[in-house]
Write an enzyme that holds these catalytic residues in place. Structure first.
Site, PDB file in Angstrom:
ATOM      1  N   THR A 193       4.076   8.091   6.838  1.00  0.00           N
ATOM      2  CA  THR A 193       3.716   6.858   7.540  1.00  0.00           C
ATOM      3  C   THR A 193       3.995   6.893   9.032  1.00  0.00           C
ATOM      4  O   THR A 193       5.080   7.275   9.465  1.00  0.00           O
ATOM      5  CB  THR A 193       4.486   5.701   6.897  1.00  0.00           C
ATOM      6  OG1 THR A 193       4.076   5.635   5.539  1.00  0.00           O
ATOM      7  CG2 THR A 193       4.213   4.391   7.592  1.00  0.00           C
ATOM      8  N   ARG A 221      -1.854   0.948  -5.981  1.00  0.00           N
ATOM      9  CA  ARG A 221      -0.480   0.694  -5.516  1.00  0.00           C
ATOM     10  C   ARG A 221      -0.463   0.475  -3.998  1.00  0.00           C
ATOM     11  O   ARG A 221      -1.107   1.201  -3.240  1.00  0.00           O
ATOM     12  CB  ARG A 221       0.410   1.884  -5.893  1.00  0.00           C
ATOM     13  CG  ARG A 221       1.857   1.778  -5.400  1.00  0.00           C
ATOM     14  CD  ARG A 221       2.072   2.451  -4.058  1.00  0.00           C
ATOM     15  NE  ARG A 221       3.463   2.452  -3.636  1.00  0.00           N
ATOM     16  CZ  ARG A 221       3.881   2.833  -2.437  1.00  0.00           C
ATOM     17  NH1 ARG A 221       3.021   3.274  -1.545  1.00  0.00           N
ATOM     18  NH2 ARG A 221       5.147   2.784  -2.123  1.00  0.00           N
ATOM     19  N   VAL A 222       0.257  -0.525  -3.568  1.00  0.00           N
ATOM     20  CA  VAL A 222       0.400  -0.792  -2.134  1.00  0.00           C
ATOM     21  C   VAL A 222       1.887  -0.776  -1.799  1.00  0.00           C
ATOM     22  O   VAL A 222       2.690  -1.382  -2.508  1.00  0.00           O
ATOM     23  CB  VAL A 222      -0.224  -2.158  -1.770  1.00  0.00           C
ATOM     24  CG1 VAL A 222       0.072  -2.521  -0.316  1.00  0.00           C
ATOM     25  CG2 VAL A 222      -1.730  -2.133  -2.015  1.00  0.00           C
ATOM     26  N   GLY A 223       2.231  -0.089  -0.739  1.00  0.00           N
ATOM     27  CA  GLY A 223       3.638   0.004  -0.340  1.00  0.00           C
ATOM     28  C   GLY A 223       4.007  -1.037   0.690  1.00  0.00           C
ATOM     29  O   GLY A 223       3.374  -2.093   0.804  1.00  0.00           O
ATOM     30  N   ASP A 224       5.036  -0.729   1.437  1.00  0.00           N
ATOM     31  CA  ASP A 224       5.537  -1.649   2.465  1.00  0.00           C
ATOM     32  C   ASP A 224       4.661  -1.675   3.717  1.00  0.00           C
ATOM     33  O   ASP A 224       4.633  -2.670   4.450  1.00  0.00           O
ATOM     34  CB  ASP A 224       6.960  -1.241   2.871  1.00  0.00           C
ATOM     35  CG  ASP A 224       7.029   0.209   3.363  1.00  0.00           C
ATOM     36  OD1 ASP A 224       6.234   1.048   2.867  1.00  0.00           O
ATOM     37  OD2 ASP A 224       7.858   0.504   4.231  1.00  0.00           O
ATOM     38  N   GLY A 245       9.324   5.573   4.198  1.00  0.00           N
ATOM     39  CA  GLY A 245      10.099   5.922   3.006  1.00  0.00           C
ATOM     40  C   GLY A 245       9.570   5.184   1.793  1.00  0.00           C
ATOM     41  O   GLY A 245       8.396   4.792   1.769  1.00  0.00           O
ATOM     42  N   GLY A 247       8.400   2.578  -0.159  1.00  0.00           N
ATOM     43  CA  GLY A 247       7.970   1.242   0.231  1.00  0.00           C
ATOM     44  C   GLY A 247       8.498   0.138  -0.661  1.00  0.00           C
ATOM     45  O   GLY A 247       8.806  -0.957  -0.190  1.00  0.00           O
TER      46      GLY A 247
HETATM   47  N1  ASP Z   1       6.367   3.697   3.167  1.00  0.00           N
HETATM   48  C1  ASP Z   1       5.200   4.362   2.668  1.00  0.00           C
HETATM   49  C2  ASP Z   1       4.830   3.787   1.332  1.00  0.00           C
HETATM   50  O1  ASP Z   1       5.694   3.457   0.553  1.00  0.00           O
HETATM   51  C3  ASP Z   1       5.340   5.826   2.526  1.00  0.00           C
HETATM   52  C4  ASP Z   1       5.955   6.578   3.673  1.00  0.00           C
HETATM   53  O2  ASP Z   1       6.599   6.044   4.532  1.00  0.00           O
HETATM   54  O3  ASP Z   1       5.812   7.772   3.714  1.00  0.00           O
HETATM   55  O4  ASP Z   1       3.654   3.725   1.047  1.00  0.00           O
END
Ligand code: ASP
Length: 333
Positions: A193, A221-224, A245, A247
Protein backbone atom coordinates in the site's frame (compact mmCIF):
# COMPACT_ATOMS: atom_id res chain seq x y z
CA UNK A 1 -8.96 14.45 42.64
CA UNK A 2 -12.44 15.40 41.45
CA UNK A 3 -13.38 15.09 37.78
CA UNK A 4 -13.07 18.80 37.10
CA UNK A 5 -9.58 19.01 38.56
CA UNK A 6 -8.61 15.85 36.70
CA UNK A 7 -9.70 17.37 33.39
CA UNK A 8 -7.74 20.56 34.13
CA UNK A 9 -4.69 18.47 34.95
CA UNK A 10 -5.14 16.61 31.68
CA UNK A 11 -5.24 19.86 29.72
CA UNK A 12 -2.07 21.11 31.44
CA UNK A 13 -0.07 17.94 30.97
CA UNK A 14 -1.06 17.25 27.37
CA UNK A 15 1.59 19.59 25.89
CA UNK A 16 4.23 17.90 28.07
CA UNK A 17 3.44 14.63 26.36
CA UNK A 18 4.48 16.14 23.05
CA UNK A 19 7.75 14.34 22.43
CA UNK A 20 10.07 15.63 19.78
CA UNK A 21 9.77 13.76 16.52
CA UNK A 22 12.68 13.34 14.11
CA UNK A 23 11.19 15.90 11.71
CA UNK A 24 11.63 19.68 11.61
CA UNK A 25 9.17 22.52 11.37
CA UNK A 26 8.77 22.56 7.63
CA UNK A 27 6.52 23.03 4.62
CA UNK A 28 6.04 22.05 1.93
CA UNK A 29 6.65 18.44 2.78
CA UNK A 30 5.47 15.04 1.62
CA UNK A 31 5.82 11.73 3.43
CA UNK A 32 4.81 8.33 2.12
CA UNK A 33 4.84 4.69 3.12
CA UNK A 34 7.71 2.38 2.24
CA UNK A 35 10.88 2.90 0.25
CA UNK A 36 8.77 2.89 -2.89
CA UNK A 37 7.64 6.28 -1.60
CA UNK A 38 10.87 7.92 -2.85
CA UNK A 39 9.83 8.28 -6.53
CA UNK A 40 6.26 8.91 -5.39
CA UNK A 41 7.44 11.81 -3.23
CA UNK A 42 9.45 13.14 -6.17
CA UNK A 43 6.27 13.36 -8.24
CA UNK A 44 4.33 15.02 -5.45
CA UNK A 45 7.24 17.39 -4.89
CA UNK A 46 7.02 18.70 -8.48
CA UNK A 47 3.50 19.89 -7.65
CA UNK A 48 4.40 21.24 -4.21
CA UNK A 49 7.36 23.29 -5.44
CA UNK A 50 5.26 24.72 -8.20
CA UNK A 51 2.98 26.32 -5.62
CA UNK A 52 0.56 23.47 -6.20
CA UNK A 53 -2.07 22.26 -3.78
CA UNK A 54 -1.40 19.37 -1.45
CA UNK A 55 -4.43 17.60 -2.92
CA UNK A 56 -2.93 17.71 -6.42
CA UNK A 57 0.42 16.62 -5.03
CA UNK A 58 -0.87 13.48 -3.31
CA UNK A 59 -2.94 12.55 -6.34
CA UNK A 60 0.09 12.97 -8.64
CA UNK A 61 2.21 10.79 -6.35
CA UNK A 62 -0.40 8.06 -6.14
CA UNK A 63 -0.95 8.10 -9.90
CA UNK A 64 2.77 7.65 -10.44
CA UNK A 65 2.87 4.37 -8.55
CA UNK A 66 -0.42 3.20 -10.03
CA UNK A 67 1.38 3.38 -13.38
CA UNK A 68 4.12 1.00 -12.27
CA UNK A 69 3.12 -2.22 -13.91
CA UNK A 70 5.36 -4.46 -11.79
CA UNK A 71 4.30 -3.11 -8.47
CA UNK A 72 1.96 -4.21 -5.67
CA UNK A 73 -0.11 -1.08 -6.21
CA UNK A 74 -2.42 -0.55 -9.16
CA UNK A 75 -3.21 -3.04 -11.90
CA UNK A 76 0.26 -4.60 -11.57
CA UNK A 77 -0.63 -5.71 -8.04
CA UNK A 78 -1.32 -9.19 -6.72
CA UNK A 79 -4.75 -10.61 -7.50
CA UNK A 80 -7.32 -12.02 -5.12
CA UNK A 81 -7.77 -15.77 -4.76
CA UNK A 82 -9.86 -15.88 -7.93
CA UNK A 83 -7.00 -14.33 -9.89
CA UNK A 84 -8.66 -10.91 -10.21
CA UNK A 85 -6.92 -7.65 -9.29
CA UNK A 86 -9.24 -5.43 -7.27
CA UNK A 87 -8.07 -2.00 -6.23
CA UNK A 88 -8.83 0.28 -3.26
CA UNK A 89 -8.03 4.00 -3.02
CA UNK A 90 -9.04 7.15 -1.20
CA UNK A 91 -8.19 10.83 -0.98
CA UNK A 92 -8.91 13.55 1.59
CA UNK A 93 -8.29 17.30 1.59
CA UNK A 94 -7.91 20.10 4.11
CA UNK A 95 -11.65 20.73 4.31
CA UNK A 96 -12.53 17.14 5.27
CA UNK A 97 -13.72 16.51 1.73
CA UNK A 98 -13.03 12.90 0.90
CA UNK A 99 -13.70 10.25 -1.69
CA UNK A 100 -12.92 6.57 -2.08
CA UNK A 101 -13.33 3.51 -4.27
CA UNK A 102 -13.20 -0.07 -3.08
CA UNK A 103 -12.72 -3.33 -4.98
CA UNK A 104 -12.68 -1.57 -8.34
CA UNK A 105 -11.52 -3.65 -11.31
CA UNK A 106 -9.70 -2.83 -14.56
CA UNK A 107 -9.28 0.89 -13.88
CA UNK A 108 -5.73 2.22 -13.95
CA UNK A 109 -6.03 5.19 -11.60
CA UNK A 110 -8.35 4.42 -8.69
CA UNK A 111 -7.03 7.44 -6.80
CA UNK A 112 -8.38 9.76 -9.50
CA UNK A 113 -11.73 7.96 -9.45
CA UNK A 114 -11.74 8.49 -5.67
CA UNK A 115 -11.13 12.19 -6.23
CA UNK A 116 -13.98 12.29 -8.71
CA UNK A 117 -16.29 10.61 -6.19
CA UNK A 118 -15.29 13.40 -3.79
CA UNK A 119 -15.76 16.21 -6.26
CA UNK A 120 -18.69 15.06 -8.38
CA UNK A 121 -20.95 13.10 -6.05
CA UNK A 122 -22.51 13.67 -2.63
CA UNK A 123 -20.99 10.33 -1.55
CA UNK A 124 -17.71 9.24 -0.02
CA UNK A 125 -17.28 5.63 -1.14
CA UNK A 126 -18.25 3.70 -4.27
CA UNK A 127 -17.55 -0.03 -4.49
CA UNK A 128 -17.18 -2.81 -7.03
CA UNK A 129 -19.17 -2.74 -10.25
CA UNK A 130 -20.78 0.60 -9.34
CA UNK A 131 -17.38 2.22 -8.87
CA UNK A 132 -16.24 0.88 -12.23
CA UNK A 133 -19.43 2.10 -13.93
CA UNK A 134 -18.94 5.56 -12.40
CA UNK A 135 -15.33 5.61 -13.63
CA UNK A 136 -16.32 4.63 -17.18
CA UNK A 137 -19.07 7.25 -17.26
CA UNK A 138 -16.46 9.83 -16.28
CA UNK A 139 -13.90 9.19 -18.96
CA UNK A 140 -11.75 6.41 -17.50
CA UNK A 141 -10.90 3.50 -19.80
CA UNK A 142 -11.52 -0.16 -19.15
CA UNK A 143 -8.11 -1.84 -19.05
CA UNK A 144 -7.58 -5.49 -20.04
CA UNK A 145 -7.98 -8.04 -17.28
CA UNK A 146 -4.44 -9.35 -17.23
CA UNK A 147 -1.88 -9.93 -14.51
CA UNK A 148 1.59 -8.42 -14.44
CA UNK A 149 4.39 -10.96 -14.77
CA UNK A 150 5.29 -10.64 -11.09
CA UNK A 151 1.71 -11.11 -10.03
CA UNK A 152 1.18 -14.05 -12.37
CA UNK A 153 4.24 -15.85 -10.97
CA UNK A 154 3.18 -15.22 -7.39
CA UNK A 155 -0.37 -16.32 -8.10
CA UNK A 156 0.83 -19.52 -9.76
CA UNK A 157 2.95 -20.27 -6.70
CA UNK A 158 0.03 -19.60 -4.42
CA UNK A 159 -2.31 -21.79 -6.46
CA UNK A 160 -0.11 -24.82 -5.78
CA UNK A 161 -1.40 -24.84 -2.21
CA UNK A 162 -4.31 -22.40 -2.50
CA UNK A 163 -4.00 -21.98 1.22
CA UNK A 164 -6.35 -19.29 2.43
CA UNK A 165 -4.16 -17.60 4.97
CA UNK A 166 -4.19 -13.90 4.32
CA UNK A 167 -1.20 -12.93 6.41
CA UNK A 168 0.60 -9.75 5.49
CA UNK A 169 4.33 -10.22 5.23
CA UNK A 170 6.63 -9.12 7.96
CA UNK A 171 9.37 -7.45 5.98
CA UNK A 172 12.38 -8.21 8.14
CA UNK A 173 11.85 -11.94 7.69
CA UNK A 174 12.52 -11.51 3.96
CA UNK A 175 10.91 -14.85 3.22
CA UNK A 176 10.08 -15.09 -0.41
CA UNK A 177 7.00 -17.14 0.41
CA UNK A 178 3.56 -16.69 -1.07
CA UNK A 179 2.76 -13.81 1.23
CA UNK A 180 6.07 -12.02 0.92
CA UNK A 181 6.32 -9.08 -1.43
CA UNK A 182 8.24 -9.65 -4.64
CA UNK A 183 11.87 -8.78 -4.19
CA UNK A 184 13.93 -7.12 -6.90
CA UNK A 185 17.26 -8.54 -7.96
CA UNK A 186 19.03 -5.95 -5.85
CA UNK A 187 17.23 -7.32 -2.81
CA UNK A 188 14.90 -4.40 -2.29
CA UNK A 189 11.24 -5.11 -1.69
CA UNK A 190 8.45 -3.81 -3.81
CA UNK A 191 5.88 -3.06 -1.18
CA UNK A 192 2.17 -2.91 -0.99
CA UNK A 193 0.00 0.00 0.00
CA UNK A 194 1.06 3.50 -0.90
CA UNK A 195 -0.14 6.15 1.55
CA UNK A 196 0.99 9.75 1.13
CA UNK A 197 0.52 12.84 3.28
CA UNK A 198 1.50 16.32 2.10
CA UNK A 199 1.51 19.89 3.36
CA UNK A 200 1.69 22.56 0.68
CA UNK A 201 3.30 26.00 0.81
CA UNK A 202 0.08 27.52 2.17
CA UNK A 203 0.09 25.04 5.05
CA UNK A 204 -2.84 22.97 3.81
CA UNK A 205 -2.70 19.25 4.27
CA UNK A 206 -4.06 16.35 2.17
CA UNK A 207 -3.60 12.61 1.92
CA UNK A 208 -4.14 9.76 -0.52
CA UNK A 209 -3.90 5.98 -0.42
CA UNK A 210 -3.82 3.47 -3.25
CA UNK A 211 -3.43 -0.30 -3.13
CA UNK A 212 -4.28 -3.68 -4.59
CA UNK A 213 -4.82 -4.78 -1.01
CA UNK A 214 -3.96 -8.03 0.63
CA UNK A 215 -2.66 -10.62 -1.84
CA UNK A 216 -4.95 -13.59 -2.56
CA UNK A 217 -7.76 -12.15 -0.48
CA UNK A 218 -11.35 -13.34 -0.80
CA UNK A 219 -12.97 -11.76 -3.84
CA UNK A 220 -14.71 -8.62 -2.61
CA UNK A 221 -12.58 -8.22 0.50
CA UNK A 222 -11.85 -4.58 1.29
CA UNK A 223 -9.12 -3.52 3.68
CA UNK A 224 -8.39 -0.34 5.57
CA UNK A 225 -6.93 1.57 2.63
CA UNK A 226 -10.12 3.11 1.16
CA UNK A 227 -11.79 3.59 4.54
CA UNK A 228 -11.58 7.17 5.79
CA UNK A 229 -10.47 7.02 9.43
CA UNK A 230 -8.83 3.63 8.94
CA UNK A 231 -6.31 3.85 6.07
CA UNK A 232 -6.28 7.65 5.90
CA UNK A 233 -7.40 10.60 7.96
CA UNK A 234 -6.68 14.31 7.61
CA UNK A 235 -7.61 17.07 10.06
CA UNK A 236 -6.07 20.26 8.74
CA UNK A 237 -5.96 21.83 12.21
CA UNK A 238 -4.05 18.90 13.74
CA UNK A 239 -2.39 16.51 11.32
CA UNK A 240 -2.84 13.51 9.08
CA UNK A 241 -2.11 9.79 9.19
CA UNK A 242 -1.99 6.76 6.93
CA UNK A 243 -1.38 3.06 7.44
CA UNK A 244 -0.09 -0.12 5.85
CA UNK A 245 -0.32 -3.73 6.94
CA UNK A 246 -3.20 -5.99 7.93
CA UNK A 247 -6.16 -3.79 7.12
CA UNK A 248 -8.62 -5.66 9.32
CA UNK A 249 -6.64 -4.74 12.43
CA UNK A 250 -6.48 -1.10 11.38
CA UNK A 251 -10.23 -0.97 10.74
CA UNK A 252 -10.94 -2.49 14.16
CA UNK A 253 -9.36 0.49 15.92
CA UNK A 254 -10.27 3.20 13.35
CA UNK A 255 -6.49 3.47 13.15
CA UNK A 256 -5.65 6.74 11.41
CA UNK A 257 -8.47 8.62 13.09
CA UNK A 258 -7.07 7.39 16.38
CA UNK A 259 -3.57 8.57 15.46
CA UNK A 260 -4.87 12.05 14.63
CA UNK A 261 -6.82 12.14 17.91
CA UNK A 262 -3.66 11.25 19.82
CA UNK A 263 -1.91 14.15 18.09
CA UNK A 264 -4.83 16.39 19.07
CA UNK A 265 -4.13 15.37 22.66
CA UNK A 266 -0.55 16.54 22.36
CA UNK A 267 1.36 13.49 21.24
CA UNK A 268 4.03 13.78 18.57
CA UNK A 269 3.35 11.95 15.27
CA UNK A 270 5.68 9.13 16.27
CA UNK A 271 4.14 8.68 19.73
CA UNK A 272 0.63 8.88 18.28
CA UNK A 273 1.51 6.09 15.83
CA UNK A 274 3.06 4.07 18.65
CA UNK A 275 -0.07 4.38 20.76
CA UNK A 276 -2.27 3.24 17.88
CA UNK A 277 -0.04 0.15 17.42
CA UNK A 278 -0.32 -0.47 21.15
CA UNK A 279 -4.09 -0.46 20.85
CA UNK A 280 -3.88 -3.33 18.33
CA UNK A 281 -1.41 -5.22 20.51
CA UNK A 282 -3.68 -4.81 23.53
CA UNK A 283 -6.46 -6.63 21.67
CA UNK A 284 -4.42 -9.80 21.27
CA UNK A 285 -0.70 -9.75 21.93
CA UNK A 286 0.00 -13.23 20.53
CA UNK A 287 -1.87 -12.47 17.32
CA UNK A 288 -0.12 -9.11 17.03
CA UNK A 289 3.24 -10.88 17.07
CA UNK A 290 2.26 -12.57 13.80
CA UNK A 291 1.17 -9.54 11.85
CA UNK A 292 2.44 -6.24 10.57
CA UNK A 293 0.74 -2.87 10.86
CA UNK A 294 2.55 0.43 10.41
CA UNK A 295 1.26 3.95 10.90
CA UNK A 296 2.77 7.12 9.43
CA UNK A 297 1.73 10.59 10.58
CA UNK A 298 2.50 14.25 10.11
CA UNK A 299 1.37 17.20 12.19
CA UNK A 300 0.48 20.76 11.31
CA UNK A 301 4.08 21.91 11.91
CA UNK A 302 5.46 19.44 9.40
CA UNK A 303 6.84 17.12 12.09
CA UNK A 304 6.49 13.50 11.05
CA UNK A 305 6.87 10.08 12.57
CA UNK A 306 5.93 6.45 12.23
CA UNK A 307 5.68 3.29 14.29
CA UNK A 308 4.99 -0.33 13.45
CA UNK A 309 4.20 -3.55 15.22
CA UNK A 310 7.06 -5.44 13.55
CA UNK A 311 10.48 -4.39 12.43
CA UNK A 312 10.68 -3.55 8.74
CA UNK A 313 8.27 -0.70 8.15
CA UNK A 314 9.98 2.25 6.48
CA UNK A 315 8.75 5.54 5.08
CA UNK A 316 10.03 8.19 2.68
CA UNK A 317 10.30 11.93 3.33
CA UNK A 318 10.82 14.84 0.95
CA UNK A 319 11.11 18.48 1.93
CA UNK A 320 13.46 21.36 1.23
CA UNK A 321 15.87 19.84 3.75
CA UNK A 322 15.39 16.13 3.39
CA UNK A 323 15.00 13.39 0.81
CA UNK A 324 15.38 10.06 2.54
CA UNK A 325 14.03 6.72 3.65
CA UNK A 326 13.46 6.44 7.39
CA UNK A 327 13.04 3.15 9.28
CA UNK A 328 10.12 3.22 11.70
CA UNK A 329 10.53 2.18 15.34
CA UNK A 330 8.71 -1.02 16.23
CA UNK A 331 7.51 -3.31 19.01
CA UNK A 332 8.68 -6.76 17.91
CA UNK A 333 11.99 -7.17 16.11
N1 ASP B 1 -3.49 -2.37 4.29
C1 ASP B 1 -3.65 -3.08 3.06
C2 ASP B 1 -4.87 -3.95 3.14
O1 ASP B 1 -5.15 -4.50 4.18
C3 ASP B 1 -2.50 -3.93 2.68
C4 ASP B 1 -1.13 -3.32 2.79
O2 ASP B 1 -0.90 -2.33 3.43
O3 ASP B 1 -0.21 -3.86 2.22
O4 ASP B 1 -5.51 -4.13 2.13
Amino acid sequence: MNRRKFLQWGALTAPLLSFKSPGFFQKPIVVSTWDSGMPVNAEAWKVLTNNGKSLDAVEAGARFIENEINCCVGLGGYPDRDGIVTLDACIMDENANCGAVAAIERIKHPVSVARMVMEKTPHVLLAGAGAQQFALENGFTLEPQTLSKEAENAYEQWLKKSEYKPVINIENKKENGPFAPPFFEDGSANHDTMGLLAIDATGNMSGAVTTSGMAFKLHGRVGDSPIIGAGLFVDNTIGAATSSGVGEEVIRICGTHLVVEYMRNGYSPEMACKKACERIIQHDREKAKQIQVGFLAINKKGEYGAYSIQKGFVFSVKSNKENRIVPAKYFFG
